[in-house]
Enzyme design. Structure first.
Site, PDB file in Angstrom:
ATOM      1  CD  GLU A 271       3.310  -6.605  -2.827  1.00 25.43           C
ATOM      2  OE1 GLU A 271       4.404  -7.090  -3.198  1.00 25.43           O
ATOM      3  OE2 GLU A 271       2.270  -7.277  -2.714  1.00 25.43           O
TER       4      GLU A 271
ATOM      5  CB  CYS B  70       0.361 -11.161   0.087  1.00 16.56           C
ATOM      6  SG  CYS B  70       0.312 -10.619   1.824  1.00 16.56           S
TER       7      CYS B  70
END
Length: 220
Positions: free
Chosen positions: A105, A2
């Protein structure tokens, strides 16, 4: 992993989702490209006996007792956070939540990396499990927990942030709950079926770009 997320929900929306009394010590402004090495919004108990507060922590974890050249990770894995010498004290006593509306992502594609935005299908805020510590400068710094990717998130990246379900928020924040096995029994991740994603503009690659258009689906 993350390494970038967004937070644009209002305080009233976050408060309704949290359903816990807390003090507010931060002014929320919409952010669509939150990067490491910046101040981010978190919910935590500054000490065991202080009320729950929504304030700012530095996205970068380095305990005050660590050496000057010690690592400053932005993430901690669920596999090691409770046992690692670097993290286990914070896992037991300094857990916090990082609110987000979604995270980014990057999917390898044709020799390049295509960013995707991941969020709840109902667009409700997501509560990311994190730990915090007092940094060498005396200010709080945090790391967001990650776990193996689940559901559609596996299509983009092998790991994802640990997002908690609604019933887990209170026990995760409880500073008096310190036993590892008990925490595992009462804290659960968000149902993976609630997560969706879509490709977005590569403009998100630059942290200086920060506007609502970053989360819009990429046009064919």
């Amino acid at each position: 992993m993350c390494g970038r997320f967004s937070l644009y929900s209002s305080y009233s929306t976050l408060s309704q989702g949290l359903k816990l009394p807390l003090e507010v010590a931060v002014k929320l402004t919409p952010r669509y490209n939150v990067a490491p090495g910046t101040w981010i919004t978190a919910v935590r108990h500054p000490t065991d006996n202080e009320p729950l507060v929504m304030d700012e922590v530095w996205w970068g974890y380095r305990p005050h007792w660590a050496k000057e050249k010690a690592p400053e990770p932005i993430n901690a894995t669920v596999e090691k956070v409770a046992t690692s010498n670097y993290f286990r004290g914070a896992f037991a006593h300094h857990r916090c939540l990082v609110p987000a509306d979604g995270w980014y992502e990057w999917l390898p594609l044709n020799g390049k990396k295509q960013p995707h935005f991941l969020c709840r299908e109902d667009r409700e805020p997501i509560w990311l499990a994190a730990i915090w510590t007092e940094r060498p400068d005396g200010k709080p710094g945090c790391a967001i927990l990650t776990e193996p990717a689940r559901g559609v998130a596996k299509e983009i990246h092998p790991r994802m942030p640990l997002a908690l379900d609604a019933e887990s928020l209170k026990p995760w924040l409880d500073p008096h709950l310190t036993d590892r096995e008990t925490i595992r029994q009462v804290v659960h991740h968000l149902d993976a079926e609630l997560i969706t994603h879509w490709p977005v503009s590569t403009r998100v690659n630059r942290p200086t770009n920060d506007e609502a258009s970053l989360i819009e689906p990429l046009k064919p």
